[in-house]
Scaffold this motif. Sequence first.
Motif, PDB file in Angstrom:
ATOM      1  N   TRP A 150      39.778  40.366  33.073  1.00  0.00           N
ATOM      2  CA  TRP A 150      40.362  39.453  34.051  1.00  0.00           C
ATOM      3  C   TRP A 150      40.892  38.207  33.360  1.00  0.00           C
ATOM      4  N   SER A 151      41.994  37.678  33.856  1.00  0.00           N
ATOM      5  CA  SER A 151      42.501  36.401  33.374  1.00  0.00           C
ATOM      6  C   SER A 151      41.751  35.285  34.092  1.00  0.00           C
TER       7      SER A 151
ATOM      8  N   GLN B 180      43.719  42.206  34.348  1.00  0.00           N
ATOM      9  CA  GLN B 180      44.672  42.460  33.270  1.00  0.00           C
ATOM     10  C   GLN B 180      44.689  43.923  32.846  1.00  0.00           C
TER      11      GLN B 180
ATOM     12  N   ARG C 202      39.693  32.500  27.842  1.00  0.00           N
ATOM     13  CA  ARG C 202      40.787  32.754  28.774  1.00  0.00           C
ATOM     14  C   ARG C 202      40.626  34.057  29.552  1.00  0.00           C
ATOM     15  N   ARG C 203      39.681  34.894  29.101  1.00  0.00           N
ATOM     16  CA  ARG C 203      39.507  36.193  29.737  1.00  0.00           C
ATOM     17  C   ARG C 203      38.027  36.461  30.001  1.00  0.00           C
TER      18      ARG C 203
ATOM     19  N   LYS D 166      42.730  32.297  34.103  1.00  0.00           N
ATOM     20  CA  LYS D 166      43.734  31.360  34.588  1.00  0.00           C
ATOM     21  C   LYS D 166      44.305  31.815  35.929  1.00  0.00           C
ATOM     22  N   THR D 167      44.719  33.078  35.994  1.00  0.00           N
ATOM     23  CA  THR D 167      45.333  33.581  37.231  1.00  0.00           C
ATOM     24  C   THR D 167      44.348  34.343  38.098  1.00  0.00           C
TER      25      THR D 167
END
Length: 327
Positions: free
Chosen positions: A51-52, A59, A35-36, A54-55
Amino acid sequence: DGIIKVWNLHGGKSPKRHQGHRGSVNAVAVMPDGRRALSAARDTNPGIKEWSLKTLDEQATYYHEMSDVKSLAPTPHGWIVAGADDGTLVAWNFEDEWWEEYPRTFQGHKASISGLAVTPDGRLLISASKDKTLRVWNAETGRELRNLMGHSAKFQAVAITPDGQFVVSGADDRTVGIWTLRTGEELRTLQGHTESVNAVAITPDGTKVVSGASDLTLKLWDLESGRELRTLQGHKDWISSLAMTPGGKSVVSASNDATLKVWDLESGACLCTFTAESAVYCCAVASDSCTIVAGEHSGRVHFLRLVLPDDPLEEENPRPKQSPCKR
């Protein structure tokens, strides 16, 4: 200009942009949770960015005092190992509020850390260095367990088989080395490249090795026999990094020719090419097999989505057929 770019290699949409690094991106990694992602660059104010996936938002930035981080390796237990150009090797747990106060240090290397790998259980760390040594460490204590010496030149890359039993290395002497992790014995040396071997990757079943070199080629090897199976050609400058897809059917290569290529290991065909704006130094693939992270000389980090005809996500959400090589 430190821009983060996000491309869909299948759909040809314009990239989303995020502010990123100001210096050359030397290392990227995907966390075990998928996820990261992490990136490290030669910034004026050095830090590791998280960093995410997903988005695609930043972060956090973890600032440190290391000079020019060259390698990153996450452990299954949440620690991040970083190796620097001056031979410094440190691990942090960024989940800990006091991560800056309690780093793990690994002392012994005398030159740049060119590659890192962690065993699947997270207990051992292997570091490749330009001081011509390959060192095995207790990842939990920082204690050096053994020093592997076999190549006649600087080590450039290292990888560990999924069962944690063997280490594969690449070096400036144009060879790929295969080592037994338990004893430190070098089992065999694979010869075939005509220039420095800068990157190595291992298939998830542990049976094959891919190497990338300054001779502009990738080579596929049988790990058990050491036999060369195939040579992949297409890059116009030296290959800097490799990342195996979790399914093991393809490998991603980054090159100084400013491209990122995806190769089918069975046929040797180039499935897709992404062209950056400067030399691409590093790449990683997420556990979903279709998210690729790559860093380039300009400071950009690219988040790419690879969609191939047999992609299970594509079957669930079919789109008009297009070349997977389109951005």
